[in-house]
Design an enzyme around this catalytic site. Structure first.
Site, PDB file in Angstrom:
ATOM      1  N   HIS A  23     -23.117   2.775 -13.630  1.00  0.00           N
ATOM      2  CA  HIS A  23     -24.378   2.505 -12.924  1.00  0.00           C
ATOM      3  C   HIS A  23     -24.312   2.840 -11.437  1.00  0.00           C
ATOM      4  O   HIS A  23     -25.316   3.239 -10.852  1.00  0.00           O
ATOM      5  CB  HIS A  23     -24.745   1.018 -13.035  1.00  0.00           C
ATOM      6  N   CYS A  60      -3.703  -3.541  -3.164  1.00  0.00           N
ATOM      7  CA  CYS A  60      -3.092  -4.309  -2.073  1.00  0.00           C
ATOM      8  C   CYS A  60      -2.894  -5.725  -2.624  1.00  0.00           C
ATOM      9  O   CYS A  60      -2.915  -5.921  -3.844  1.00  0.00           O
ATOM     10  CB  CYS A  60      -3.911  -4.244  -0.783  1.00  0.00           C
TER      11      CYS A  60
HETATM   12  C1  RB5 Z   1      -0.607  -7.921   2.877  1.00  0.00           C
HETATM   13  O1  RB5 Z   1       0.209  -9.029   3.050  1.00  0.00           O
HETATM   14  C2  RB5 Z   1      -2.014  -8.322   2.427  1.00  0.00           C
HETATM   15  O2  RB5 Z   1      -2.677  -8.929   3.471  1.00  0.00           O
HETATM   16  C3  RB5 Z   1      -2.754  -7.100   1.924  1.00  0.00           C
HETATM   17  O3  RB5 Z   1      -2.019  -6.528   0.892  1.00  0.00           O
HETATM   18  C4  RB5 Z   1      -4.126  -7.312   1.344  1.00  0.00           C
HETATM   19  O4  RB5 Z   1      -4.143  -8.374   0.449  1.00  0.00           O
HETATM   20  C5  RB5 Z   1      -5.256  -7.368   2.244  1.00  0.00           C
HETATM   21  O5  RB5 Z   1      -6.401  -7.514   1.771  1.00  0.00           O
END
Ligand code: RB5
Length: 147
Positions: A99, A66
């Site tokens: 671990h 993400c």
């Molecule tokens: C998306 O904009 C962002 O908030 C998501 O990808 C992530 O970083 C959340 O932890």
């Protein structure tokens, strides 16, 4: 080894690069989405898909990308049997498996580029949980928290 991978818009580009590079090395990924770039998608949808695959025994290792890796990590760790961590260094990526039996690697597509990601993913995929007694004992204590 069955590997599942997922990403929201914040990690989509890095996910695609990781898949391309590691597929050439013989790794086989099941991509649980997003399969297209969508600026409005939500990381829990893809973190949940990866974590469910681990939780249900359909895959041994997962990777979620993400923006920061953090949201994906929080979401994935809600699933029983999932041990997800954000690792932006090679030592943690490898030792986390050796671990701690980490089974989901979370990366931030806005934090690292493909070169460090390559080394991190490589260390993560190659590592196996150590059979040393002390690690098994500690894992058993962690697993007891799930009950
Ligand atoms: C998306 O904009 C962002 O908030 C998501 O990808 C992530 O970083 C959340 O932890």
């Amino acid at each position: 080894m069955n590997i599942v991978i997922g990403a929201d818009h914040g990690g989509f580009a890095l996910k695609e690069e990781i898949k391309e590079i590691f597929s050439k090395q013989g790794y086989v990924f099941t991509d649980l989405g997003n399969t297209v770039y969508d600026a409005n998608d939500d990381y829990p949808d893809f973190a949940g898909a990866v974590a469910a695959a681990i939780c249900e025994g359909r895959a041994e290792k997962g990777i979620i990308v993400c923006g920061s890796g953090v949201g994906a990590c929080i979401a994935a760790n809600k699933f029983k049997g999932v041990r997800a961590c954000v690792c932006h260094d090679t030592y943690s990526a490898r030792q986390g498996v050796l671990h701690d039996a980490m089974n989901v690697l979370c990366l931030g597509g806005r934090i690292i580029g493909i070169e460090p990601a390559k080394e991190i993913v490589s260390g993560y995929l190659q590592a196996q949980f150590s059979d040393e007694l002390r690690h098994a004992r500690r894992l058993a204590k962690v697993l007891a928290f799930e009950k």
